[in-house]
Design an enzyme around this catalytic site. Structure first.
Site, PDB file in Angstrom:
ATOM      1  NE  ARG A  23      -3.405  -0.067   2.616  1.00 25.12           N
ATOM      2  CZ  ARG A  23      -3.776  -0.561   3.724  1.00 25.12           C
ATOM      3  NH1 ARG A  23      -3.645  -0.304   4.870  1.00 25.12           N
ATOM      4  NH2 ARG A  23      -4.868  -1.763   3.471  1.00 25.12           N
ATOM      5  NE  ARG A  78      -2.643   1.346   9.768  1.00 28.20           N
ATOM      6  CZ  ARG A  78      -3.189   0.326   9.556  1.00 28.20           C
ATOM      7  NH1 ARG A  78      -4.017   0.521   8.512  1.00 28.20           N
ATOM      8  NH2 ARG A  78      -3.350  -0.631  10.424  1.00 28.20           N
ATOM      9  CE  LYS A  81      -7.767  -0.179  11.902  1.00 31.10           C
ATOM     10  NZ  LYS A  81      -8.175  -0.593  10.710  1.00 31.10           N
ATOM     11  CE  LYS A  87      -7.936   3.474   9.409  1.00 32.67           C
ATOM     12  NZ  LYS A  87      -9.048   2.577   8.637  1.00 32.67           N
ATOM     13  CB  CYS A 113     -13.462  -3.995   1.448  1.00 33.02           C
ATOM     14  SG  CYS A 113     -13.996  -5.501   1.972  1.00 33.02           S
ATOM     15  CB  CYS A 147      -8.946  -9.236   2.606  1.00 32.22           C
ATOM     16  SG  CYS A 147      -9.032  -8.980   4.225  1.00 32.22           S
ATOM     17  CB  CYS A 192     -14.656  -8.848   8.062  1.00 33.48           C
ATOM     18  SG  CYS A 192     -13.713  -7.443   7.893  1.00 33.48           S
ATOM     19  CB  CYS A 218     -11.862  -1.532   4.888  1.00 38.17           C
ATOM     20  SG  CYS A 218     -10.585  -2.198   6.029  1.00 38.17           S
TER      21      CYS A 218
END
Length: 569
Positions: A72, A141, A204, A206, A425, A431, A470, A474
């Protein structure tokens, strides 16, 4: 005191994210790396994945999974030059299976990069001043930034600040250059990570910058959101929103999506100090024992919003000013051509679920490559997985229109209001967290829903729909009109009632159901919406008003603020 999660010990003993990655890359026996190094490589923007479509067959043949890495790119604000795009295109063709993936956080992902091609991929990015640092992992991120072509000079100013924020908050360890560029280790005076220390963030973190009236980045979904305040066309500072986050775990009732709270205002000059203060509070007080409760939103709910705000102010050395008035009117992209305040032209191209590849009917990768070869303007990845080509002259507009026609790309912007406002996603097959299809399934589901939309004269109605494989969120499925999160192959949770501007969470209406139940439920809702909606009313607002969600409380940041004010009286 609670025992630390093992990942905290791993980070502390990793020699600032070096671990055993170099040895793992050199191991010719496997396409993978050790479990510990898999976790450390996330900080370098790399996820080990395998092709789950062939997993069972490879197991039967006693072969290891078909491992490859997702890489990424760190791309603050989603902006890149034509030359950078051409390098991304080359790397996608050489190492990424001929595919580029635009993400919901305004960057690119390569999928299926083999271990022995990782260095070549990352060194190729370095050639055009790009990298993958901190695109994953327990750190800050990729920093998001609104994409508004009408406000050209203002976008440039806020984008520059977003890039400064990204460069400021990115980890400083030399591990990245040593491992991927094969440079010698350089001794540093003082700590190698002044902000992050040896254990980095608990999870994480953001950050996003938004320019009202467009909430395209979904600022309330950010751990730290900066809402630009404009007076007489001049940027005077930012309202600060803290504590947003989409992730949840179906089997854990103590996990939940949360919208950020606006806690005050700071000037432009105090931007970087505010980032440090907020991140330090989460660094020092975030849960390091239970990773399911380690995001900033849980720190705020556990400690209390006022306590967290006060702690931020202590580290800043001053009190935040009262938040200033602002308003959002949309969170989507305006497709097609627009003219900015400076007279330059901007074109936004719909990219279904962000996937750019050549197919039998449309050679999308080739078409955008041809536009990049013009070396005109700049490319901007939008927070809705679309692509904007900005800052073009009238002559360049004519050239691009010709290239769009030659490659059949003009037709991409023709679709229902539902399709053009949908996101998904990646999910299967790459994934590892996915429990159901998303990117590969959503287009066909939308085709079936479009038949209902046509029957009820709603085909052009802008309806936000987001799907994830899931519950991690995302594609931000919890702040849209229609949200779907995967539970098992072919099974999803269905959510309704989110705010069209990203200002309200939606609510669960069906749990663990298949396509037939989803279509049946949506069929009834859309029929009632077509018949009973008020002028200008969005589907999520209608679902809430019409009682589809049952007794409910307004969970928007604005409502929480009003409740707090009443309580203070």
């Amino acid at each position: 005191m609670d025992r630390l999660h093992p990942d905290e010990t791993l980070k502390a003993n990793s020699d600032q994210l070096r671990g055993g990655i170099v040895d793992g890359l050199a191991d010719p026996i496997t396409r993978a790396v050790s479990p510990d190094d898999q976790k450390l490589m996330k900080f370098h923007g790399l996820y080990l994945q395998d092709d789950r479509d062939v997993r069972d067959e490879r197991r039967r043949q006693k072969l290891e999974p078909a491992y490859g890495f997702m890489a990424r790119v760190r791309l603050p604000g989603g902006v890149c030059s034509p030359s950078q795009w051409l390098k991304l295109d080359t790397l996608a063709r050489d190492y990424g299976g001929g595919s580029l993936r635009l993400t919901t956080r305004q960057t690119f992902q390569f999928h299926g990069v083999l271990k022995h091609n990782l260095r070549a991929t990352l060194q190729g990015l370095r050639d055009v001043l790009l990298d993958t640092k901190a695109a994953c992992g327990d750190d800050c991120r990729g920093v998001m930034c609104s994409v508004n072509p009408h406000l050209s000079s203002l976008h440039a100013e806020v984008y520059a600040l977003a890039k400064r924020a990204s460069d400021h908050a990115v980890p400083k360890t030399g591990a990245y250059k040593e491992i991927w560029y094969e440079e010698e280790r350089v001794a540093v005076a003082g700590p190698e990570e002044p902000l992050y220390g040896r254990t980095y963030m608990p999870r994480k973190f953001k950050i996003g910058f938004v320019v009202p009236p467009i909430n395209d980045i979904d600022v309330y979904a950010q751990d730290l959101g900066f809402i630009a305040i404009i007076e007489r066309t001049k940027l005077i500072g930012f309202n600060i929103a803290i504590g947003g986050g989409m992730g949840r775990i179906d089997r854990n009732p103590n996990s939940y999506p949360r919208l950020a709270d606006v806690i005050g205002f700071v000037s432009v000059d105090d931007l970087l100090a505010t980032i440090d203060a907020v991140m330090e509070v989460q660094r020092d007080y975030g849960d390091r024992a239970d990773r399911a409760r380690a995001r900033f939103k849980y720190t705020i709910d556990d400690k209390g919003l006022e306590w967290v705000k006060a702690e931020i102010e202590v580290r800043l050395g001053f009190e935040l000013a009262p938040a200033k008035a602002f308003d959002f009117a949309s969170n989507g992209d305006t497709l097609g051509w627009q003219q900015g305040e400076d007279g330059l032209q901007h074109f936004t191209l719909f990219i279904e679920n962000g996937r750019i590849r050549n197919g039998p009917e449309r050679r999308l990768l080739d078409g955008i490559q041809a536009i990049a070869h013009m070396n005109a303007g700049e490319f901007r990845v939008t927070p809705n997985q679309n692509l904007m080509i900005s800052n073009l002259t009238e002559q360049e507009r004519s050239q691009i229109e010709g290239l769009l026609g030659v490659h059949g790309l003009s037709e991409l912007n023709r679709g229902s209001g539902l399709r053009l406002n949908a996101m998904a996603c990646v999910a299967l097959p790459t994934c590892g967290l996915a429990m159901a299809e998303s990117e590969r399934y959503l287009p066909s589901l939308i085709t079936k829903i479009e038949e209902m939309l046509k029957r009820h004269s709603l085909y052009d109605e802008p309806i936000t729909m987001r799907m994830t494989g899931c519950p991690n969120g995302c594609a931000r499925p919890y702040i849209c009109d229609i949200g779907l999160t995967g539970r098992a192959p072919g099974k999803y949770n269905l959510y309704l009632g989110g705010g069209f501007h990203g200002q309200r969470l939606n609510q669960l209406v069906l749990e663990n159901v298949g396509e037939a139940a989803i279509l049946d439920k949506l069929g009834g809702v859309l029929a009632d919406f077509a018949r009973d909606r008020k002028r200008g009313e969005h589907l999520g607002d209608f679902a809430l008003r019409a009682g589809y969600l049952g007794p409910t409380q307004d969970n928007s940041p604005q409502a929480r603020s009003k409740k707090k004010s009443k309580g203070a009286r």
